[in-house]
Design an enzyme around this catalytic site. Structure first.
Site: not given
Length: 532
Positions: A298, A291-294
């Site tokens: 990035f 998840s990009k929330r992790q």
């Protein structure tokens, strides 16, 4: 389409069929033979949306495209799909290309590099999409839709209330020509929708084999041109792939179900479609979705944390498929050499980021062993040492290239990142420790004798210090103490050298610091022992 590309259509995608081992073996050999004969025909693309920064899943897709291009003498294109203007993140477009360059997989053609097939920003190709959309309308494969957002929202709510999947009811496809002209003349807001037809032909995916999705039975006609004059993904990606002469589309498996829709559009435009290969998803080690929330997925965060790009590429491919081996420590040239598209499976790749420090340790060791790469590490570390210990450095010798090189070679295989050498555990390498007479007295009453013995040993050895030899010398030296056990002697030496109770071996500390600095620190111990 070249004969090679046609052969890859028919040969590679047989993966979806059940066949005897001998047939599978012949199919694999045929794939490798046909792929190895191509030079310059392969063109692949990585086409992210700059609505966010590059993350691990995107890097992996870019990496497989890069490897595929380089394996077969082709070109790797970066195209930014920035048609969703409302969701663009400032700086994301530049950052995506920065991160690809940092990772060692730079595009051959891109917004920054340019190229014959540009521009490479979709927002700069709007006329091309408009012309294609009008071509589809004129040929009867698309139509103007004047349904308001309120009506579409009502359709959605009604479908959800009745337990159905929301879909457009294709109402405007039945408008008469004069009705359409009247609404256009009145300036009624509209979109353009593609007319889905039944009878989708099966296609052969490089990874998932035979596939066919009868999209007209489960979806309404999709929007291809929005009211703001920007295309949707479905139109823009096929227009760009066609005009950029993309030969292979390698993308995430979440797009597999949309491919039949795209093939209908290729057929409507009379264009030859590229070969498709849908890569299995990159997942967390427990099978959950990345998840990009992790925040830590990035690429910029890995770069900031001192992760080496080759370690990131290595772990990303190690957990997946498509290579002849799964050994650790592979660099990009080795990944290209060992790449084997027939070995890509449909199983999700499970990524265990807890193993990343081990991968980083291996690649850091390789860099230290490479003279040119080691020099770059030294320059990097010199800057970090100055920044961290500016006011505390008493001897500028610690910034000397030879000194830092010696430290790196002694610590390789022990540290996972360069920044570890700036932690308090290694502060003794850059600043002289603060040691009190009370600390010395708590260990032994023979500190003066032990310090004198070390100074004599260093004088005898001169510049020739080696860890193995010193270990033997120190054992002999410790036996000379009358009332101090070996363990306490080593604690005293460690205290004098580093001010710490743990760390590398005493012998390694001494080799790192060198004769002059050892002498300085044990002279200080002599002084402390005289006052205690």
């Amino acid at each position: 389409m070249s004969s090679w590309l046609r052969s890859c259509h028919t040969v590679v995608a047989l993966r979806g069929l059940q066949c005897p081992t001998s047939v599978r073996h012949r199919r694999t050999q045929a794939v490798l033979r046909c792929c190895s004969t191509v030079q310059g025909e392969v063109r692949v693309r990585f086409a992210p949306s700059p609505t966010g920064f590059l993350h691990l899943g995107g890097l992996r897709t870019a990496l497989y495209n890069y490897i595929f291009a380089k394996k077969y003498g082709g070109s790797f294109i970066l195209r930014l799909e920035d048609t969703d203007q409302s969701r663009l993140v400032p700086g994301a477009a530049e950052s995506i290309e920065d991160m690809l360059e940092w990772a060692g997989i730079p595009p051959d053609e891109s917004p920054r590099q340019g190229g014959a097939a540009g521009p490479y920003l979709q927002s700069q190709r709007l006329d091309l999409y408009s012309q294609t959309a009008l071509q589809l309308v004129e040929s009867g494969h698309a139509y103007y839709c004047f349904c308001s957002s309120q009506r579409l929202e009502l359709l959605k709510k009604e479908a959800l209330r009745s337990g159905q999947t929301p879909r457009y009811d294709n109402r405007c496809r039945h408008l008469r020509a004069e009705q359409v002209q009247q609404k256009l003349a009145q300036g009624t807001p509209h979109v353009i929708r593609f007319r889905l037809e039944t009878g989708v032909e099966p296609f052969q995916d490089l990874i998932f084999g035979w596939n066919r999705h009868e999209v007209a039975e489960v979806e309404g006609d999709p929007v291809v041109m929005k009211a703001d004059g920007f295309p949707t993904y479905h139109l823009a990606n096929i227009v760009d792939d066609h005009h950029m002469k993309v030969s292979h589309v390698l993308r995430g498996s979440e797009w597999l179900i949309s491919t039949s829709k795209h093939l209908l559009m290729y057929r409507a435009l009379g264009w030859q479609a590229p070969t498709f290969g849908h890569l299995p998803l990159l997942m967390n080690k427990d099978g959950s979705k990345l998840s990009k929330r992790q925040g830590d997925i990035f690429i910029q965060s890995f770069q900031r944390d001192g992760v080496l790009p080759e370690a990131l590429l290595d772990i990303t491919t190690n957990c997946g498929s498509g290579f002849n081996t799964t050994r650790m420590g592979r660099k990009i040239d080795e990944l290209i050499s060992e790449f084997n598209p027939s070995k890509i499976t449909t199983h999700s790749a499970l990524l265990d980021l807890e193993k990343l420090p081990e991968f980083n340790k291996i690649h850091l060791e390789q860099r230290i062993e490479d003279e040119e790469q080691c020099r770059l590490l030294i320059n990097d570390l010199q800057g970090q040492i100055r920044q961290t210990y500016t006011a505390e450095i008493q001897d500028q010798e610690v910034l000397h290239e030879d000194y830092i090189r010696r430290v790196l070679h002694l610590r390789k295989g022990h540290i996972s990142a360069l920044k570890e050498l700036l932690s308090p555990v290694y502060s003794y390498l850059w600043v002289r420790p603060s040691v009190s007479s009370q600390q010395v007295a708590a260990l032994t009453a023979e500190a003066h004798q032990i310090a004198s013995s070390v100074l004599k040993l260093i004088e005898e050895r001169g510049e020739e210090l080696a860890v193995d030899r010193l270990n033997k010398d120190l054992k002999k030296l410790a036996k000379q103490a009358k009332a101090t056990k070996y363990r306490e002697v080593m604690k005293l030496l460690r205290l004098a050298l580093s001010g710490l109770q743990q760390g590398p071996s005493v012998a390694e500390m001494m080799v790192s610091l060198g004769p002059a600095e050892i002498s300085h620190r044990f002279q200080k111990l002599l002084q402390l022992s005289e006052t205690s």
